[in-house]
Enzyme design. Structure first.
Site, PDB file in Angstrom:
ATOM      1  N   GLN A 154     -10.056  -3.332  -4.327  1.00 24.07           N
ATOM      2  CA  GLN A 154     -11.523  -3.293  -3.278  1.00 24.07           C
ATOM      3  C   GLN A 154     -12.366  -3.798  -4.395  1.00 24.07           C
ATOM      4  O   GLN A 154     -13.861  -4.259  -4.203  1.00 24.07           O
ATOM      5  CB  GLN A 154     -11.661  -1.627  -3.410  1.00 24.07           C
ATOM      6  CG  GLN A 154     -12.126  -0.876  -2.563  1.00 24.07           C
ATOM      7  CD  GLN A 154     -12.880  -2.057  -1.155  1.00 24.07           C
ATOM      8  OE1 GLN A 154     -12.146  -1.957  -0.200  1.00 24.07           O
ATOM      9  NE2 GLN A 154     -13.627  -2.870  -0.975  1.00 24.07           N
ATOM     10  N   ASP A 163     -17.475   6.303  -1.174  1.00 24.85           N
ATOM     11  CA  ASP A 163     -16.159   6.873  -0.030  1.00 24.85           C
ATOM     12  C   ASP A 163     -15.722   7.961   0.115  1.00 24.85           C
ATOM     13  O   ASP A 163     -17.024   8.690   0.149  1.00 24.85           O
ATOM     14  CB  ASP A 163     -15.445   6.302  -1.640  1.00 24.85           C
ATOM     15  CG  ASP A 163     -14.059   6.155  -0.731  1.00 24.85           C
ATOM     16  OD1 ASP A 163     -13.815   5.968   0.216  1.00 24.85           O
ATOM     17  OD2 ASP A 163     -12.694   5.403  -1.352  1.00 24.85           O
ATOM     18  N   ARG A 167     -13.348  -8.432   0.936  1.00 23.67           N
ATOM     19  CA  ARG A 167     -11.915  -8.247   0.888  1.00 23.67           C
ATOM     20  C   ARG A 167     -11.343  -9.838   1.268  1.00 23.67           C
ATOM     21  O   ARG A 167      -9.962  -9.922   0.762  1.00 23.67           O
ATOM     22  CB  ARG A 167     -10.887  -7.973   1.354  1.00 23.67           C
ATOM     23  CG  ARG A 167     -11.932  -6.266   1.274  1.00 23.67           C
ATOM     24  CD  ARG A 167     -11.238  -5.158   0.327  1.00 23.67           C
ATOM     25  NE  ARG A 167     -10.129  -5.542  -0.279  1.00 23.67           N
ATOM     26  CZ  ARG A 167      -9.485  -4.777   0.660  1.00 23.67           C
ATOM     27  NH1 ARG A 167      -9.885  -3.273   1.060  1.00 23.67           N
ATOM     28  NH2 ARG A 167      -8.277  -4.551   0.163  1.00 23.67           N
ATOM     29  N   ARG A 176       0.943  -1.223  -0.417  1.00 21.44           N
ATOM     30  CA  ARG A 176      -0.509   0.129   0.071  1.00 21.44           C
ATOM     31  C   ARG A 176       0.897   1.401   0.000  1.00 21.44           C
ATOM     32  O   ARG A 176       2.035   1.289   0.772  1.00 21.44           O
ATOM     33  CB  ARG A 176      -0.800  -0.114   1.113  1.00 21.44           C
ATOM     34  CG  ARG A 176      -1.699   1.240   1.044  1.00 21.44           C
ATOM     35  CD  ARG A 176      -2.884   1.565   2.303  1.00 21.44           C
ATOM     36  NE  ARG A 176      -3.975   0.639   2.201  1.00 21.44           N
ATOM     37  CZ  ARG A 176      -4.991   0.306   2.271  1.00 21.44           C
ATOM     38  NH1 ARG A 176      -5.457   1.297   3.389  1.00 21.44           N
ATOM     39  NH2 ARG A 176      -5.757  -0.206   1.599  1.00 21.44           N
ATOM     40  N   HIS A 192      -7.224   1.167  -6.730  1.00 21.02           N
ATOM     41  CA  HIS A 192      -7.545   0.034  -5.783  1.00 21.02           C
ATOM     42  C   HIS A 192      -8.511  -1.203  -6.049  1.00 21.02           C
ATOM     43  O   HIS A 192      -9.667  -1.240  -5.580  1.00 21.02           O
ATOM     44  CB  HIS A 192      -8.720   0.630  -4.544  1.00 21.02           C
ATOM     45  CG  HIS A 192      -8.269   0.474  -3.029  1.00 21.02           C
ATOM     46  ND1 HIS A 192      -7.711  -0.785  -3.026  1.00 21.02           N
ATOM     47  CD2 HIS A 192      -9.067   0.656  -2.180  1.00 21.02           C
ATOM     48  CE1 HIS A 192      -8.067  -1.542  -1.482  1.00 21.02           C
ATOM     49  NE2 HIS A 192      -8.505  -0.602  -0.809  1.00 21.02           N
ATOM     50  N   CYS A 204     -16.372   1.066   0.547  1.00 25.88           N
ATOM     51  CA  CYS A 204     -14.890   0.672   0.586  1.00 25.88           C
ATOM     52  C   CYS A 204     -14.769   0.364   1.852  1.00 25.88           C
ATOM     53  O   CYS A 204     -13.855  -0.450   2.659  1.00 25.88           O
ATOM     54  CB  CYS A 204     -13.598   1.022  -0.051  1.00 25.88           C
ATOM     55  SG  CYS A 204     -13.585   2.843   0.417  1.00 25.88           S
TER      56      CYS A 204
HETATM   57  N1   CP Z   1     -11.269  -0.593   2.313  1.00 23.64           N
HETATM   58  C1   CP Z   1     -10.160  -0.938   2.458  1.00 23.64           C
HETATM   59  O1   CP Z   1      -8.809  -1.154   1.614  1.00 23.64           O
HETATM   60  O2   CP Z   1      -9.482  -0.236   3.844  1.00 23.64           O
HETATM   61  P1   CP Z   1      -7.987  -0.557   4.654  1.00 23.64           P
HETATM   62  O3   CP Z   1      -7.598   1.258   4.300  1.00 23.64           O
HETATM   63  O4   CP Z   1      -9.027  -0.294   6.017  1.00 23.64           O
HETATM   64  O5   CP Z   1      -7.371  -1.599   4.289  1.00 23.64           O
HETATM   65  N1  NVA Z   2     -10.326   6.690  -0.961  1.00 24.83           N
HETATM   66  C1  NVA Z   2      -9.678   5.896  -0.065  1.00 24.83           C
HETATM   67  C2  NVA Z   2     -10.119   4.721  -0.116  1.00 24.83           C
HETATM   68  C3  NVA Z   2      -9.379   4.228   1.370  1.00 24.83           C
HETATM   69  C4  NVA Z   2      -9.438   2.653   0.948  1.00 24.83           C
HETATM   70  C5  NVA Z   2      -8.598   7.205   0.263  1.00 24.83           C
HETATM   71  O1  NVA Z   2      -8.002   6.132  -0.960  1.00 24.83           O
HETATM   72  O2  NVA Z   2      -8.237   6.659   1.475  1.00 24.83           O
END
Ligand code: CP
Ligand code: NVA
Length: 307
Positions: free
Chosen positions: A139, A225, A292, A109, A136, A264
């Site tokens: 997701q 989101d 997930r 990440r 992502h 998400c």
């Molecule tokens: N939806 C998602 O990716 O959640 P986290 O940021 O908790 O991993």
């Molecule tokens: N769009 C959000 C998703 C988190 C899972 C972010 O990038 O923070």
């Protein structure tokens, strides 16, 4: 054999995305009622080690990948990038070369999408994108799995996205043509999806409007989101711009009868969604979070050429 990285849905053809979804459905069904820690009967990644590197916070991605590799018969090593030499400026290419000598796959990440591309270029093991500023993909596999559990194949459906044209929205765009669903996006003009991502829809039927009611009209599922993603700095400007894009009961009533609501998570109740919607009967957000795990397992099996 070339290494199978899972970096973006637009880089993977529709047949493979379909196979990943089918694998996720199949594996989930095969272990219904089992204790979480029991390994799948075929243990397809027995003795494999997954490294997980986090430059940003995570709950779902961290726990689902860790549970996923265990259920597939393997194990994990997890590190926050700030605790690694990566956080002190060691080149990401050197990190890739070192981790490739010690583990069998890397999930990352990252703050910058380009860093994940560079990691994959230098790695000799599969690299999985666990969220970047641009996309992502994991997701969206979980989200489509969730819709299909309730409503059958997504091909031919109309899905609506309301709010920020962000990383999660980009991956939904990438999947649209490849899996054959229409996508209607409503967002403020300043937070429009990237034109490059729209061009990567794979001949998808994708439209963008500033009118949330128009985007949602008759949709089979409504997604939103957070209005402020990790790394966004313009918090106050965003809250002001997104105010007309809250998913409330009135907006959901414009979608198809029994349309699903997806998010998400983490969610900000009272901003992008009301309590009545996210905690209401049309919401599937906790199935989506559980999925997930099942999605991640299918992605990992695909990376190791298991499907
Ligand atoms: N939806 C998602 O990716 O959640 P986290 O940021 O908790 O991993
Ligand atoms: N769009 C959000 C998703 C988190 C899972 C972010 O990038 O923070």
């Amino acid at each position: 054999m070339t290494v199978r990285h899972f970096l973006d849905l637009w880089k993977i053809d529709g047949a493979d995305l379909r196979a990943i979804l089918d694998e996720a459905h199949r594996r989930k069904a095969a272990r219904a009622g089992w204790p979480t820690g029991r390994v799948d009967a075929d243990a397809p990644l027995k003795d494999r080690v997954l490294a997980m590197v986090f430059e940003k916070n995570s709950t779902r991605t961290r726990f689902s990948f860790d549970a996923a590799i265990r259920q597939l018969g393997g194990s994990s090593i997890i590190a926050n990038a700030g605790d690694m030499q990566l956080g002190r400026g060691e080149p990401i290419e050197d990190t890739a070369r070192v981790l490739s000598r010690m583990v069998d796959a890397i999930m990352i990440r990252a703050n910058r999408h380009d860093d994940v591309e560079r990691l994959a270029q230098a790695a000799t093991v599969p690299v999985v994108n666990g969220l970047t500023d641009k996309s992502h993909p994991c997701q969206i596999i979980a989200d489509l799995l969730t819709i299909e559990e309730r409503r059958g194949p997504v091909r031919g459906m109309t899905l609506a996205w309301v709010g920020d044209g962000n990383n999660v929205c980009a991956s939904l765009i990438h999947a649209s043509g490849r899996l054959g669903f229409r996508l209607r996006i409503a967002c403020p003009a300043d937070y429009h999806p990237d034109l490059m991502d729209l061009a990567r829809s794979g001949d998808g039927d994708v439209s963008v409007t500033q009118d949330a009611a128009l985007a949602v009209a008759g949709a089979d599922a409504v997604f939103t989101d957070t209005w402020v993603s990790m790394g966004d700095t313009d918090h106050d400007a965003r809250l002001a711009a997104f105010e007309p894009f809250c998913v409330d009961e009135e907006l959901m009533a414009r979608a198809a009868k029994d349309a699903l609501f997806l998010h998400c998570l983490p969610a900000h109740r009272g901003e992008e969604v009301t309590d009545a919607v996210i905690d209401g009967p049309q919401s599937v957000v906790f199935d989506e979070a559980e999925n997930r795990l099942h999605a991640q397992k299918a992605v990992l099996v695909w990376c190791f050429n298991g499907i």
